[in-house]
Enzyme design. Structure first.
Site, mmCIF file in Angstrom:
data_model
loop_
_atom_site.group_PDB
_atom_site.id
_atom_site.type_symbol
_atom_site.label_atom_id
_atom_site.label_comp_id
_atom_site.label_asym_id
_atom_site.label_seq_id
_atom_site.Cartn_x
_atom_site.Cartn_y
_atom_site.Cartn_z
ATOM 1 N N GLY A 9 -12.338 -14.794 -4.709
ATOM 2 C CA GLY A 9 -13.462 -14.037 -5.736
ATOM 3 C C GLY A 9 -13.748 -14.799 -6.899
ATOM 4 O O GLY A 9 -14.220 -14.461 -7.921
ATOM 5 N N LEU A 10 -13.770 -16.182 -6.798
ATOM 6 C CA LEU A 10 -14.274 -17.078 -7.741
ATOM 7 C C LEU A 10 -13.605 -16.997 -9.211
ATOM 8 O O LEU A 10 -14.322 -16.777 -10.079
ATOM 9 C CB LEU A 10 -15.887 -16.987 -8.013
ATOM 10 C CG LEU A 10 -16.828 -17.463 -6.592
ATOM 11 C CD1 LEU A 10 -18.240 -16.952 -6.598
ATOM 12 C CD2 LEU A 10 -16.795 -18.912 -6.502
ATOM 13 N N CYS A 66 -20.498 -19.948 -1.316
ATOM 14 C CA CYS A 66 -19.328 -19.267 -1.119
ATOM 15 C C CYS A 66 -19.635 -18.230 -0.152
ATOM 16 O O CYS A 66 -20.871 -17.309 -0.436
ATOM 17 C CB CYS A 66 -18.879 -18.543 -2.476
ATOM 18 S SG CYS A 66 -17.674 -17.526 -2.322
ATOM 19 N N THR A 76 -16.785 -23.075 3.198
ATOM 20 C CA THR A 76 -16.097 -22.174 4.035
ATOM 21 C C THR A 76 -17.037 -21.484 5.164
ATOM 22 O O THR A 76 -18.269 -21.110 4.877
ATOM 23 C CB THR A 76 -15.201 -21.516 3.646
ATOM 24 O OG1 THR A 76 -15.933 -20.630 2.606
ATOM 25 C CG2 THR A 76 -14.289 -22.165 2.924
HETATM 26 C C1 DHB Z 1 -14.088 -19.004 -2.830
HETATM 27 C C2 DHB Z 1 -15.112 -19.614 -3.037
HETATM 28 C C3 DHB Z 1 -15.885 -20.582 -2.259
HETATM 29 O O1 DHB Z 1 -16.943 -21.255 -2.341
HETATM 30 C C4 DHB Z 1 -15.185 -20.548 -0.742
HETATM 31 O O2 DHB Z 1 -15.872 -21.428 0.001
HETATM 32 C C5 DHB Z 1 -14.229 -19.728 -0.637
HETATM 33 C C6 DHB Z 1 -13.576 -18.755 -1.497
HETATM 34 C C7 DHB Z 1 -13.560 -17.916 -3.723
HETATM 35 O O3 DHB Z 1 -13.581 -18.150 -5.032
HETATM 36 O O4 DHB Z 1 -13.421 -16.674 -3.366
#
Ligand code: DHB
Length: 301
Positions: A72-73, A127, A190
């Site tokens: 969740g960044l 993300c 991802t």
């Molecule tokens: C998160 C951020 C990303 O850029 C990613 O590829 C996977 C998870 C995160 O912080 O939730």
């Protein structure tokens, strides 16, 4: 004599390995540890405008050949990140990763990362699960071009854009980065993924979906870099599932000037950077390559 010295646009690194955003890079000291272990650079965890606690547990789960996470960044906010950057930049080259919901926010964050001594800024346009961020802004080529050009106008350091493989128009997005004046493309982030616990009849992650990383995504990343190399002429940094020197060489030969390692740091520790670099050096001697550059995109010839 073979050399690992690596050029990515105007930047030069001692070797082509870097830690990928999100792994052991939330604090100044963890980035120092990564650099002392032999990485050519460290990319910070993505930082936003305000402090963000991230998602509740469970936010991380191992699966076959990889991991799925939805942190969740989480981050302390850009202003609090200054002290981490101060510690990390004393040790080596730091690429500051940032996330925002629009061009103006990205430009402001990039300006701060530049103030903090980042050698480049990496835009998280990828993300896979954050509402209003990541792929929600990073899969529209027009918006990507607008964001990249706004950031270019705001800073002098190189602007890197990290792209998602969760799209069928990856090369259009890559071209949008180039058209916006972006200096480097980082590929891939991802893949959007999910895991369910049948016993509980529920998704495992509190956020339900997350991003799949690790070995499982390597062939997707290599293909993405290969396609991008044909579509753009700015440098590419490869990332996704690298855990040994052969994986890194695949990315380089597909077209990457340098590479990042994330998930494998959890399995092998920070020593993975020197292990992979040693493997590449041995390979270069054996096969007669003098520089990394000699191998970049060689499969296209
Ligand atoms: C998160 C951020 C990303 O850029 C990613 O590829 C996977 C998870 C995160 O912080 O939730």
């Amino acid at each position: 004599m073979s050399s690992l010295r690596t050029r990515v646009g105007s930047l030069e690194f001692e070797n082509p390995s870097m830690v990928a955003s999100g792994i052991m890079d939330e604090t100044g000291l963890s980035m120092v540890r990564i650099l002392q272990s032999g990485a050519g650079a460290a990319v910070s965890k993505s930082v936003g405008s305000n402090p963000n606690p991230g998602h509740a547990n469970p936010n991380f789960i191992e699966v076959n050949a990889g991991c799925i996470n939805a942190m969740g960044l989480p981050n302390p906010g850009i202003e609090a990140f200054a002290e981490e950057m101060e510690i990390a930049t004393k040790e080596g080259k730091i690429i500051g990763s940032i996330y925002g919901s629009n061009a103006d926010e990205f430009a402001k964050l990039a300006g701060r990362m530049e103030d903090f001594g980042a050698c480049a800024v990496e835009l998280n346009l990828s993300c896979p699960h954050a509402k209003g961020y990541g792929i929600e802004v990073g899969t529209d080529p027009k918006l990507v071009k607008t964001i990249v050009s706004a950031v270019k106008a705001a800073v002098e350091i190189p602007v890197w854009a990290k792209l998602t493989p969760n799209t069928h128009i990856l090369t259009d997005i890559g071209k949008a980065v180039e058209d916006g004046g972006g200096d480097t493309i980082v590929a891939i982030n991802t893949l959007k993924a999910m895991i369910i616990a049948p016993e509980f009849a529920r998704p495992v992650l509190s956020n339900k979906v997350g991003g799949l990383s690790g070995n499982a995504i390597k062939p997707i990343g290599v293909r993405a870099v290969y396609d991008l190399k044909k579509a753009v002429s700015i440098p590419i940094v490869g990332v996704g599932g690298i855990s040994n020197y052969r994986d890194a060489l695949e990315y380089i030969m597909a077209g990457a000037s340098a590479f990042q390692i994330g998930t494998a740091v959890m399995d092998y520790g920070p020593e993975i950077f020197s292990t992979v670099c040693k493997g590449i050096t041995k390979f270069m001697k054996r096969y007669g390559y003098r520089t990394i550059e000699d191998m970049v995109g060689i499969v296209h010839e």
